[in-house]
Design a protein around this motif. Structure first.
Motif, PDB file in Angstrom:
ATOM      1  N   LYS A 188      -7.309   6.916 -16.654  1.00 34.66           N
ATOM      2  CA  LYS A 188      -8.299   5.821 -16.338  1.00 34.66           C
ATOM      3  C   LYS A 188      -8.103   5.177 -14.817  1.00 34.66           C
ATOM      4  O   LYS A 188      -8.905   4.696 -14.473  1.00 34.66           O
ATOM      5  N   ILE A 189      -6.896   5.360 -14.478  1.00 27.80           N
ATOM      6  CA  ILE A 189      -6.527   4.461 -13.368  1.00 27.80           C
ATOM      7  C   ILE A 189      -6.213   5.375 -12.162  1.00 27.80           C
ATOM      8  O   ILE A 189      -6.621   4.805 -11.050  1.00 27.80           O
ATOM      9  N   GLY A 190      -5.641   6.374 -12.351  1.00 27.99           N
ATOM     10  CA  GLY A 190      -5.267   7.235 -11.037  1.00 27.99           C
ATOM     11  C   GLY A 190      -3.838   7.092 -10.625  1.00 27.99           C
ATOM     12  O   GLY A 190      -2.994   6.164 -10.931  1.00 27.99           O
ATOM     13  N   ALA A 191      -3.456   7.716  -9.504  1.00 29.39           N
ATOM     14  CA  ALA A 191      -2.210   7.687  -8.985  1.00 29.39           C
ATOM     15  C   ALA A 191      -2.241   8.388  -7.520  1.00 29.39           C
ATOM     16  O   ALA A 191      -1.342   8.740  -7.050  1.00 29.39           O
ATOM     17  N   ASP A 192      -3.375   8.059  -6.891  1.00 31.99           N
ATOM     18  CA  ASP A 192      -3.794   8.628  -5.687  1.00 31.99           C
ATOM     19  C   ASP A 192      -3.816   7.515  -4.696  1.00 31.99           C
ATOM     20  O   ASP A 192      -4.519   6.462  -4.911  1.00 31.99           O
ATOM     21  N   PRO A 193      -3.356   7.668  -3.216  1.00 34.57           N
ATOM     22  CA  PRO A 193      -3.623   6.541  -2.246  1.00 34.57           C
ATOM     23  C   PRO A 193      -5.085   6.492  -1.853  1.00 34.57           C
ATOM     24  O   PRO A 193      -5.808   7.580  -1.871  1.00 34.57           O
ATOM     25  N   THR A 194      -5.608   5.368  -1.624  1.00 32.34           N
ATOM     26  CA  THR A 194      -7.076   5.283  -1.295  1.00 32.34           C
ATOM     27  C   THR A 194      -7.062   5.476   0.221  1.00 32.34           C
ATOM     28  O   THR A 194      -8.111   6.099   0.784  1.00 32.34           O
TER      29      THR A 194
ATOM     30  N   LEU B  73       7.554   4.617 -10.643  1.00 31.17           N
ATOM     31  CA  LEU B  73       8.055   4.781  -9.474  1.00 31.17           C
ATOM     32  C   LEU B  73       7.307   5.744  -8.585  1.00 31.17           C
ATOM     33  O   LEU B  73       6.920   5.545  -7.338  1.00 31.17           O
ATOM     34  N   ALA B  74       6.631   6.836  -9.119  1.00 32.67           N
ATOM     35  CA  ALA B  74       5.600   7.596  -8.230  1.00 32.67           C
ATOM     36  C   ALA B  74       4.395   6.885  -8.006  1.00 32.67           C
ATOM     37  O   ALA B  74       4.032   6.800  -6.728  1.00 32.67           O
ATOM     38  N   GLU B  75       3.921   6.038  -8.761  1.00 37.08           N
ATOM     39  CA  GLU B  75       2.644   5.262  -8.212  1.00 37.08           C
ATOM     40  C   GLU B  75       3.223   4.555  -7.004  1.00 37.08           C
ATOM     41  O   GLU B  75       2.388   4.020  -6.120  1.00 37.08           O
ATOM     42  N   MET B  76       4.479   3.607  -7.004  1.00 34.54           N
ATOM     43  CA  MET B  76       4.796   2.753  -6.112  1.00 34.54           C
ATOM     44  C   MET B  76       5.312   3.844  -4.779  1.00 34.54           C
ATOM     45  O   MET B  76       4.625   3.031  -3.697  1.00 34.54           O
ATOM     46  N   THR B  77       5.539   4.824  -4.692  1.00 36.59           N
ATOM     47  CA  THR B  77       5.539   5.727  -3.644  1.00 36.59           C
ATOM     48  C   THR B  77       4.244   6.025  -3.156  1.00 36.59           C
ATOM     49  O   THR B  77       3.964   5.795  -1.716  1.00 36.59           O
ATOM     50  N   MET B  78       3.184   6.185  -3.923  1.00 39.01           N
ATOM     51  CA  MET B  78       1.846   6.600  -3.380  1.00 39.01           C
ATOM     52  C   MET B  78       1.242   5.438  -2.485  1.00 39.01           C
ATOM     53  O   MET B  78       0.713   5.566  -1.801  1.00 39.01           O
ATOM     54  N   GLU B  79       1.279   4.139  -3.213  1.00 41.17           N
ATOM     55  CA  GLU B  79       0.463   3.049  -2.658  1.00 41.17           C
ATOM     56  C   GLU B  79       1.331   1.719  -2.707  1.00 41.17           C
ATOM     57  O   GLU B  79       0.394   0.697  -2.356  1.00 41.17           O
TER      58      GLU B  79
ATOM     59  N   PRO C 224     -11.380   3.314  -9.847  1.00 36.82           N
ATOM     60  CA  PRO C 224     -10.088   3.161  -9.245  1.00 36.82           C
ATOM     61  C   PRO C 224      -9.451   4.281  -8.758  1.00 36.82           C
ATOM     62  O   PRO C 224      -9.609   5.309  -9.624  1.00 36.82           O
ATOM     63  N   LEU C 225      -8.371   4.252  -7.959  1.00 38.06           N
ATOM     64  CA  LEU C 225      -7.545   5.616  -7.477  1.00 38.06           C
ATOM     65  C   LEU C 225      -6.042   5.152  -7.833  1.00 38.06           C
ATOM     66  O   LEU C 225      -5.400   5.979  -8.171  1.00 38.06           O
ATOM     67  N   SER C 226      -5.797   4.014  -7.884  1.00 42.15           N
ATOM     68  CA  SER C 226      -4.407   3.476  -8.058  1.00 42.15           C
ATOM     69  C   SER C 226      -4.264   2.361  -8.670  1.00 42.15           C
ATOM     70  O   SER C 226      -4.903   1.337  -8.256  1.00 42.15           O
ATOM     71  N   PRO C 227      -3.230   1.961  -9.435  1.00 38.89           N
ATOM     72  CA  PRO C 227      -2.902   0.548 -10.122  1.00 38.89           C
ATOM     73  C   PRO C 227      -2.240  -0.503  -9.146  1.00 38.89           C
ATOM     74  O   PRO C 227      -2.283  -1.665  -9.199  1.00 38.89           O
ATOM     75  N   LEU C 228      -2.157   0.015  -7.941  1.00 37.35           N
ATOM     76  CA  LEU C 228      -1.490  -0.638  -7.075  1.00 37.35           C
ATOM     77  C   LEU C 228      -2.218  -1.273  -5.687  1.00 37.35           C
ATOM     78  O   LEU C 228      -1.816  -1.716  -4.672  1.00 37.35           O
ATOM     79  N   VAL C 229      -3.764  -1.216  -5.890  1.00 38.73           N
ATOM     80  CA  VAL C 229      -4.515  -1.673  -5.080  1.00 38.73           C
ATOM     81  C   VAL C 229      -5.460  -2.720  -6.122  1.00 38.73           C
ATOM     82  O   VAL C 229      -5.442  -2.655  -7.241  1.00 38.73           O
ATOM     83  N   ASN C 230      -6.270  -3.618  -5.394  1.00 38.09           N
ATOM     84  CA  ASN C 230      -7.007  -4.693  -6.155  1.00 38.09           C
ATOM     85  C   ASN C 230      -7.806  -4.112  -7.254  1.00 38.09           C
ATOM     86  O   ASN C 230      -7.621  -4.603  -8.471  1.00 38.09           O
ATOM     87  N   ALA C 231      -8.634  -3.204  -6.920  1.00 42.27           N
ATOM     88  CA  ALA C 231      -9.466  -2.761  -8.071  1.00 42.27           C
ATOM     89  C   ALA C 231      -8.619  -1.858  -9.272  1.00 42.27           C
ATOM     90  O   ALA C 231      -8.877  -2.357 -10.435  1.00 42.27           O
ATOM     91  N   GLY C 232      -7.938  -1.098  -8.932  1.00 44.10           N
ATOM     92  CA  GLY C 232      -6.760  -0.503 -10.120  1.00 44.10           C
ATOM     93  C   GLY C 232      -6.025  -1.645 -10.935  1.00 44.10           C
ATOM     94  O   GLY C 232      -5.778  -1.477 -12.036  1.00 44.10           O
TER      95      GLY C 232
ATOM     96  N   GLY D 256      12.024   6.377   2.492  1.00 48.19           N
ATOM     97  CA  GLY D 256      12.389   7.528   1.470  1.00 48.19           C
ATOM     98  C   GLY D 256      12.591   6.809   0.025  1.00 48.19           C
ATOM     99  O   GLY D 256      13.506   7.202  -0.723  1.00 48.19           O
ATOM    100  N   LEU D 257      12.018   5.441  -0.045  1.00 50.54           N
ATOM    101  CA  LEU D 257      12.137   5.083  -1.462  1.00 50.54           C
ATOM    102  C   LEU D 257      10.962   4.321  -1.886  1.00 50.54           C
ATOM    103  O   LEU D 257      10.150   3.968  -1.213  1.00 50.54           O
ATOM    104  N   PRO D 258      10.703   4.418  -3.186  1.00 54.77           N
ATOM    105  CA  PRO D 258       9.469   3.844  -3.813  1.00 54.77           C
ATOM    106  C   PRO D 258       9.432   2.110  -3.394  1.00 54.77           C
ATOM    107  O   PRO D 258      10.523   1.705  -3.809  1.00 54.77           O
ATOM    108  N   GLY D 259       8.408   1.921  -3.199  1.00 59.73           N
ATOM    109  CA  GLY D 259       8.388   0.352  -2.981  1.00 59.73           C
ATOM    110  C   GLY D 259       7.278  -0.407  -3.308  1.00 59.73           C
ATOM    111  O   GLY D 259       6.392   0.098  -3.572  1.00 59.73           O
TER     112      GLY D 259
END
Length: 325
Positions: free
Chosen positions: A89-95, A236-242, A112-120, A256-259
């Protein structure tokens, strides 16, 4: 690499000392409250997976959580619907575009592509199971509090400042609705999302929230399980991506760390199984990341040799050379 208390505190102290005078950047101006925060404030903290706390500078000053809240709403929504449904539903890719980009939605059929941008993040908030806005908000707030290990509060001043200026996010919420990627009333989701960004945390709180992920979902200070261990790798993967907006790839390459960062000036990075590093300083670079915060967190990570991508023993002679010897 083992990290004793002395080496961690030394790394924190050095990161604060070396970057306190770093110039550049400006407070976020589009949210009036954030523009008014003292730009000289600067805190650094580390919390280990065992619950040890190290800090320097203004690490007890409370600031707006802002976009870092997306990580903890992601945890709540992922737990509610499951990681597979959340991913679908939300995705895991950088925009590849700014965190509030409408273009990113338009290019992907209002999804949305990622939960870590406003749309997602608004879509994630709408996935949290609740009978209505107030219950949804309380569940998100309780999740933030469990990660922090204490009762953190909504700032009415921050919330008012944001709710009266969030027209762009309201437009994004309606686009999500039109694309079938909004799972509650869109204005309700936008309201709850705005509230989740308006809570106040300290740098120590933020490091504790990250250390909960480093410890596999158990808050190392309270010993409470906050999120299921099997969800942590996905987070952590989502944090690494976006997590660092359009600087996420550079951050992975150099640190080299998720953030995750927020326009309130907070920056967080997680070394799985070891510790979390947090920093706070209001002036932001053009991408939306704290100038001093990014530099300080990167310095601690590099001094403690925490990159996930470093191959153990890579500096040693190759096995073929050893065999010949």
């Amino acid at each position: 690499m083992a990290h004793d208390a002395q080496s961690i505190q030394a790394a924190v102290d050095a990161a604060h000392r070396d970057n306190a005078g770093l110039q550049g950047g400006a407070n976020a101006s589009y949210i009036p409250y954030l523009a008014s925060v003292d730009s000289s404030l600067f805190g650094v903290a580390v919390v280990t997976a065992e619950g040890e706390v190290y800090s320097a500078g203004d690490a007890d000053f409370e600031f707006a959580l802002e976009s870092i809240s997306k990580v903890f709403t992601m945890a709540r929504a992922m737990a509610d619907v499951g990681p597979e449904a959340f991913h679908q539903k939300i995705g895991a890719d950088p925009t590849g575009l700014p965190f509030n980009s409408v273009m990113a939605l338009e290019l992907h059929n209002d999804k949305p592509l990622s939960p870590l941008v406003n749309a997602g993040a608004m879509s994630s908030a709408s996935l949290v199971k609740a009978a209505g806005a107030e219950q949804r908000w309380q569940r998100i707030l309780e999740t933030q509090q469990a990660f922090a290990g204490r009762k953190i509060q909504l700032s009415p001043e921050v919330n008012h400042s944001e709710q009266t200026t969030n027209f762009h996010n309201r437009a994004i919420a309606w686009l999500l609705y039109s694309g079938g990627a909004m799972y509650s009333d869109p204005m309700e989701a936008c309201d709850v999302y705005t509230r989740q960004c308006s809570t106040l945390v300290s740098t120590k709180d933020l490091a504790t929230m990250g250390a909960t992920l480093a410890a596999g979902g158990v808050n190392p200070v309270t010993q409470e399980r906050v999120v299921a261990a099997e969800l942590v790798p996905h987070m952590l993967a989502e944090m690494t991506m976006e997590g660092l907006y359009t600087s996420s790839g550079d951050w992975a390459y150099t640190v080299g760390l998720p953030g995750k960062s927020g326009v309130g000036g907070g920056v967080l990075s997680v070394a799985p199984g070891k510790l979390a590093i947090a920093a706070f300083s209001p002036p932001l670079d053009p991408v939306g990341n704290s100038v001093r915060g990014m530099a300080a967190v990167a310095q601690v990570a590099q001094r403690l040799d925490l990159s996930l991508y470093k191959v153990p023993g890579a500096g040693d002679p190759p096995l073929s050379a050893l065999a010949k010897g």
